[in-house]
Design a protein around this motif. Structure first.
Motif, PDB file in Angstrom:
ATOM      1  N   ALA A 263       0.846  -1.189  -0.011  1.00 39.14           N
ATOM      2  CA  ALA A 263       0.087   0.028   0.097  1.00 39.14           C
ATOM      3  C   ALA A 263       0.849   1.224   0.054  1.00 39.14           C
ATOM      4  N   MET A 264       0.295   2.142  -0.719  1.00 35.41           N
ATOM      5  CA  MET A 264       1.098   3.518  -0.800  1.00 35.41           C
ATOM      6  C   MET A 264       0.361   4.491  -0.541  1.00 35.41           C
ATOM      7  N   ALA A 265       0.809   5.818  -0.082  1.00 30.88           N
ATOM      8  CA  ALA A 265      -0.068   7.209  -0.223  1.00 30.88           C
ATOM      9  C   ALA A 265       0.345   7.607  -1.477  1.00 30.88           C
ATOM     10  N   ALA A 266      -0.767   8.075  -2.117  1.00 30.55           N
ATOM     11  CA  ALA A 266      -0.824   8.821  -3.550  1.00 30.55           C
ATOM     12  C   ALA A 266      -1.555  10.309  -3.395  1.00 30.55           C
ATOM     13  N   PRO A 267      -0.962  11.011  -4.063  1.00 30.60           N
ATOM     14  CA  PRO A 267      -1.809  12.478  -4.042  1.00 30.60           C
ATOM     15  C   PRO A 267      -3.248  12.278  -4.451  1.00 30.60           C
ATOM     16  N   SER A 268      -3.885  13.070  -3.816  1.00 29.08           N
ATOM     17  CA  SER A 268      -5.318  12.886  -3.884  1.00 29.08           C
ATOM     18  C   SER A 268      -5.871  13.320  -5.378  1.00 29.08           C
TER      19      SER A 268
END
Length: 361
Positions: A263-268
């Motif tokens: 899982a990774m954070a991505a720009p909204s």
């Protein structure tokens, strides 16, 4: 008319908030400068909803909220800062019984108020429709998780859905995806505290929140859950026995790297209205995993985020759980999933953890 009590020690904020709601045309407004004055006003004005600042003289917002919930239960929207301290205090307020919160803009408040206005009005209007019950308090929700849930009945499942078939193969991989918004933190407490340290699948949570709030949320959940809880701030391998909280003001993407699920954070993505986006999380997982290895849970929240994606997940062979209207603070997101015939079963919040355990062994 909606009777609104604005509790705020700043004269500037009282003036700005008063202007916002008077411009709507259907609010009857009273003001209080501190918690003590708020309690006196509530007893005579009987507001439909209260906006409550956290930092006030004489009696702070948390102490005032506690008294409101005990003496005059009514919907409360907290007005907090975007600092980590503000996040901790806001989470405590949600435990006590606040329906929702709005974060004050940084910098010059008078310059940021226009950006704040649409969401503030939306949240206050929604809160005014909520029926407050003392059982919304965290302590009572957690106590519910200590009881044996009632047996599942045909009425508690999605329309026409067969009983859940447990997944008993310990070698079978899978992923639980949870989406929630307004009223979510206490609901997450009740569900996630029910899961044992050895729970067989990783759990990923998209809770609509600002970026400064999700780290404190993860740390607080880590204190009450047997599973390890952390916030996703970088690419992270997903492992059984762990709960992953999506970073606020961003989206969370499920992918595969070197044969492992990550899982990774991505720009909204601005094509989605709410963030972290539940729809985007679920659809990204469906690209990398068979639907049969995904369980989606959609709980209390305003709007419809996650409903369409989880309905597609069910249609593709996945399993979905919608929180029931009986326990949801706002039955927007789970209600839309039910409307789309996308819920494999409908459960009270205090039953969802047991349902996950029944299905994933």
């Amino acid at each position: 008319m909606i009777r609104l009590l604005i509790v705020e020690d700043s004269a500037l904020m009282r003036r700005l908030l008063g202007q916002i709601f008077r411009a709507e045309g259907d609010f009857e407004i009273e003001f209080a400068r501190d918690g003590a004055e708020a309690l006196r006003t509530i007893s005579t004005f009987r507001p439909d909803v209260v906006t409550l600042d956290i930092h006030m003289p004489l009696m702070d917002g948390l102490a005032c909220l506690d008294r409101i919930m005990l003496e005059h239960p009514c919907p409360v929207v907290m007005v907090s800062s975007l600092t980590e301290e503000g996040a901790e205090e806001t989470l405590a307020a949600l435990e006590i019984g606040a329906v929702d919160f709005i974060a004050k803009p940084g910098g010059a408040i008078s310059l940021g108020i226009d950006e704040l206005t649409p969401r503030l009005v939306e949240k206050v209007r929604m809160a005014a429709t909520v029926r407050i019950r003392r059982s919304r308090r965290l302590a009572e929700r957690v106590r519910l998780t200590q009881t044996v849930p009632p047996p599942q009945t045909a009425l508690s499942r999605g329309r026409g859905s067969p009983p859940a078939t447990p997944i008993r193969d310990p070698a079978k991989s899978g992923l639980v995806l949870i989406g929630t918004s307004t009223g979510g933190p206490p609901a997450l407490d009740a569900v996630l505290a029910h899961l044992p340290a050895g729970f067989g699948w990783p759990v990923v949570v998209a809770q609509h929140m600002p970026a400064s709030f999700t780290g404190p949320l993860a740390r607080r959940l880590n204190k009450i859950c047997a599973m390890t809880v952390g916030e996703i701030t970088r690419q992270t391998k997903l492992e059984a026995g762990h709960i992953y909280i999506a970073k606020g003001d961003a989206d969370i993407i499920i992918s595969a790297r070197a044969g492992a699920l990550v899982a990774m954070a991505a720009p909204s993505d601005q094509t989605y209205r709410w963030h972290p986006s539940v729809d985007r999380m679920v659809r990204s997982a469906m690209k990398h995993m068979p639907a049969a290895e995904l369980v989606g849970v959609l709980m209390t929240g305003m709007g419809n985020d996650g409903a369409a994606a989880m309905a597609d997940l069910k249609a593709a062979g996945g399993y979905t759980i919608a929180e029931s209207e009986e326990t949801a603070v706002v039955w927007g997101m789970p209600g839309e999933l039910v409307r789309l015939n996308g819920a494999s079963e409908i459960r009270r919040v205090d039953e969802i953890g047991a349902s996950l355990l029944d299905r994933i062994c």
